[in-house]
Structure formats: structure tokens, C-alpha cells
Write a protein that holds these residues in place. Sequence first.
Motif, PDB file in Angstrom:
ATOM      1  N   TYR B  35       0.852  -0.691   0.182  1.00  0.00           N
ATOM      2  CA  TYR B  35      -0.124   0.244  -0.057  1.00  0.00           C
ATOM      3  C   TYR B  35       0.989   1.091  -0.324  1.00  0.00           C
ATOM      4  O   TYR B  35       2.387   1.197   0.274  1.00  0.00           O
ATOM      5  N   PHE B  88       3.976   0.767   2.762  1.00  0.00           N
ATOM      6  CA  PHE B  88       3.261  -0.475   3.393  1.00  0.00           C
ATOM      7  C   PHE B  88       2.962  -1.553   3.135  1.00  0.00           C
ATOM      8  O   PHE B  88       2.451  -1.791   2.222  1.00  0.00           O
ATOM      9  N   PHE B  99       0.625  -5.393   9.311  1.00  0.00           N
ATOM     10  CA  PHE B  99       1.299  -4.515   8.203  1.00  0.00           C
ATOM     11  C   PHE B  99       2.508  -4.039   9.023  1.00  0.00           C
ATOM     12  O   PHE B  99       2.880  -4.079   9.982  1.00  0.00           O
ATOM     13  N   GLY B 100       3.758  -3.972   8.164  1.00  0.00           N
ATOM     14  CA  GLY B 100       4.886  -3.084   8.173  1.00  0.00           C
ATOM     15  C   GLY B 100       4.829  -1.959   9.466  1.00  0.00           C
ATOM     16  O   GLY B 100       3.524  -1.118   8.979  1.00  0.00           O
ATOM     17  N   ASP B 101       5.834  -1.417   9.543  1.00  0.00           N
ATOM     18  CA  ASP B 101       5.570   0.157   9.917  1.00  0.00           C
ATOM     19  C   ASP B 101       5.606   0.808   9.336  1.00  0.00           C
ATOM     20  O   ASP B 101       5.497   2.955   9.520  1.00  0.00           O
TER      21      ASP B 101
END
Lengths: 115, 109
Positions: B35, B88, B99-101
Motif C-alpha cells: 500500500y 506499507f 502491517f509493517g511499520d
Amino acid sequence: GAGVSQSPSNKVTEKGKDVELRCDPISGHTALYWYRQRLGQGLEFLIYFQGNSAPDKSGLPSDRFSAERTGESVSTLTIQRTQQEDSAVYLCASSLRGHSNQPQHFGDGTRLSIL
Amino acid sequence: ELKVEQNPLFLSMQEGKNYTIYCNYSTTSDRLYWYRQDPGKSLESLFVLLSNGAVKQEGRLMASLDTKARLSTLHITAAVHDLSATYFCAVDDAGKSTFGDGTTLTVKP
């Protein structure tokens, strides 16, 4: 509209008050998600609704947080006795169904500020 | 518990250069999403990767997935200013996404 709609877009309230955030998913989307995003950080999963199944509440940070969904439409996220650490953007997303090859479609979020 | 790690978290690059963002995850999954988020905006879907070896390309961005290595990459080719945003990755976890950071990309002239 055709997208995910969230209201209000901004909410400022005093510590200790209750707040209710609303999400209208895309029509026909059976899966609905709530996330929290603190300033400059990633998305923190809160809760996931899939059709008429029991929701996955594993991400709710405390019992002050709750969410409901009416059938496969509107969802509300309620935060009771708000604290300053609840200040964040709350994002809602929907998809055709969970565990599928469809991405999530996100609303513009509600920016919550606790004074 | 599924963990998703992105690196780098911050990336400053010059226009015209190439770079790769990495997304590692800790448990088996065959669905991964990328995203984009512009400042003050919500998230926009870029790519959906559904199987080992999947590769998707859109303009100057190309995403790939290696499920055996539990790794996805987002490659940027000949960066332009319009690509400045936070990216992301998200990994499917029993119907919900972790989700990743995020990687904040700044492309400078």
C-alpha cells in the motif's frame, strides 16, 4: 459514494468522555476492519468483521474499546472513558471478503484528539 | 504471532536512482499486499501478491514475493518526486492483515 466513508473526520474531546466513530463500507463488502495509526507509525489492527461470523477482537487494546457491525453494513467503534494515549487516526477498511485475493479499501480515517 | 518487518524505515534518494524496499515476515502466508500512503491521506492499494514467485509491475514500481524466504521486495526504478510517500507491506493472517511499520520514501531532485 463508491468508497469507504468514515465520520467524523476529526474529533476533539476531553479525557474521560466516550466517543463513537462510524464506518460505512463499500456496498457488497463482507469484510470490515478497524485499525489505529499513531502519528508517524504503522497500522495497529483492532478488530475484524467477516459476514455473520463472530468478530476477531484480538487487537482491541483494552475493555474500553468495543465495536459493532449491523449485518454487512455500518460499523461503529466506541471508546469509553478516553485517555490521552487514545489520540490517533482510526482507519476503517473493507474488502469483498476476508482471506481472499482482494486488497482492503481504506476510508480517510477519523483523527481523534484527546485533551 | 505474525511479525512483519520492513527496511529501511526511512529512505532518501535522488531522482533517477534505483532502490529496493524489503518486507520480511515471520510465519507462512501466501498473500501479501503493498500500500501507499501520502501525508495526511489514507492508504491506497498498489499490489496484491498471491503466490510464490509472483511479480507485479506498475510504472516505476515492481513488487515480488518469495514465500519460501518469507520476503517481499518493492523495487523502485528511476525514482521521481511523485513517488515520495510511505509504503506499507501487509501480510494476510487468517483473513486479517498484519502491517509493517512502513518505509517513508523521499525523492529529491
